[in-house]
Design an enzyme around this catalytic site. Structure first.
Site, PDB file in Angstrom:
ATOM      1  N   SER A 160      13.704  28.440   6.392  1.00  0.00           N
ATOM      2  CA  SER A 160      13.313  28.234   5.002  1.00  0.00           C
ATOM      3  C   SER A 160      13.785  26.854   4.535  1.00  0.00           C
ATOM      4  CB  SER A 160      13.863  29.373   4.147  1.00  0.00           C
ATOM      5  OG  SER A 160      13.308  29.370   2.867  1.00  0.00           O
ATOM      6  N   ASP A 259       3.043  33.887   3.482  1.00  0.00           N
ATOM      7  CA  ASP A 259       4.152  33.075   2.987  1.00  0.00           C
ATOM      8  C   ASP A 259       3.562  31.831   2.335  1.00  0.00           C
ATOM      9  OD1 ASP A 259       6.395  31.503   2.555  1.00  0.00           O
ATOM     10  OD2 ASP A 259       7.108  31.580   4.627  1.00  0.00           O
ATOM     11  N   HIS A 289       7.606  35.844   4.030  1.00  0.00           N
ATOM     12  CA  HIS A 289       8.781  34.982   4.099  1.00  0.00           C
ATOM     13  C   HIS A 289      10.056  35.826   4.192  1.00  0.00           C
ATOM     14  CE1 HIS A 289      10.651  31.019   3.507  1.00  0.00           C
ATOM     15  NE2 HIS A 289      11.623  31.684   2.899  1.00  0.00           N
TER      16      HIS A 289
END
Length: 319
Positions: A160, A259, A289
């Site tokens: 991320s 995502d 995600h």
């Protein structure tokens, strides 16, 4: 909006509290995120790994930076090293949040992992968090002998925002002639402040991460000095803006189907390939995600197995 999630993931989502985390209040978001992680990572097995917290010199004029070093128990040889950069939208996360990942990397691969607790936005906007990561890279390389790390086999790893910071750290090391990085693992990376990709515009209500959070994340990270989407945002802040990706270390990028960050990760991986950088890309179907946190799902087990396989090859670790 309805999403065709993997059946196992969809079932697991039903048994969790609300996963529509918002970072509008960073202090509250940090507490809620750690509470969610505690449900998913309870009773971590720390056996086989020595864990040590250290304070290292930070960037010039900045505070010292906390790092956590994970060393295989009884290590008496030189092994590869991984600089681990945690995720959290530049706003949340700490050394505890991804301890399970760091333990698994050190134990399963037999490597030394240095996890960096960089300063968070909005209290510390760009470039502070990135400079903390770069300071950790320099410290890890400089102290490689003490840490039993082979400096020629030092990778950066992040998920991320950690993936975005890993990409930025690799760019910074290239541009400054800094410590050599042999590999960059860019898991579900956050790379582009312009937020114009189809996935970013479509996925406004997905679990764990969505467009509203992405907007806040970049606003907090860029601070008052830069405006999200403006022409003057530096590529060290948003690696997707880099025009020249040549000379970077080989890479692996993963993306999740539902995502908002999906398309920027795919585009960055393709541009690395076009720049002559050996790059592997895998987009996992039915995922969202952070869905790898649901570790028992078959698709998550596939992701984890691939992570280990990719790193073994990149770090030249014998099976």
């Amino acid at each position: 909006m309805g999403y065709n999630y993997d059946a196992e993931l969809a079932t697991l989502l039903e048994f969790l509290p609300d996963t529509s985390l918002t970072i509008s209040n960073p202090v509250q978001a940090r507490a809620e995120f750690l509470q969610l992680l505690s449900l998913l990572t309870a009773d971590l097995d720390t056996s086989g790994v020595v864990i040590e917290d250290r304070m290292i010199a930070g960037p010039a004029g900045a505070p010292d930076v906390p790092v956590r070093v994970y060393t295989p128990e009884g290590l008496n040889a030189t092994v590869p090293g991984i600089l681990h950069i945690h995720g959290g939208g530049f706003v949340i996360g700490n050394l505890d949040g991804e301890q399970g990942t760091c333990l698994a990397l050190s134990r399963s691969l037999g490597v030394v992992v240095v996890s960096v607790d960089y300063r968070l936005a909005p209290e510390t906007p760009y470039p502070g968090p990135l400079e903390d990561c770069y300071a950790a890279l320099e410290w890890t390389s400089t102290h490689s002998a003490q840490l039993h790390i082979d400096p020629a086999r030092l990778a950066v790893f992040g998920l991320s925002a950690g993936g975005g910071l890993s990409a930025a750290t690799a760019l910074l090391a290239r541009d400054r002639g800094g410590p050599p990085i042999c590999f960059q693992y860019l898991g579900i990376p956050e790379l582009d402040d312009r937020l114009q990709t189809p996935s970013m515009q479509r996925f406004v209500d997905t679990p764990m991460w969505n467009r509203p959070n992405a907007e806040l994340s970049w606003d907090f990270y860029l601070g008052e000095q830069y405006q999200r989407g403006a022409d003057d945002v530096p590529y060290h802040a948003a690696p997707a803006r880099a025009e020249d990706l040549s000379g970077l270390p080989p890479a692996y990028a993963s993306t999740m189907e539902f995502d908002p960050l999906r398309d920027e990760g795919i585009t960055y991986a393709l541009r690395l390939l076009q720049a002559g950088v050996a790059t592997e890309l895998h987009s996992f179907p039915g995922t969202f995600h952070g869905s790898t946190l649901f570790a028992t799902a078959e698709i998550s087990r596939r992701e984890t197995a691939e992570m280990f396989a990719v790193l073994r090859r990149a770090l030249r670790i014998n099976p």
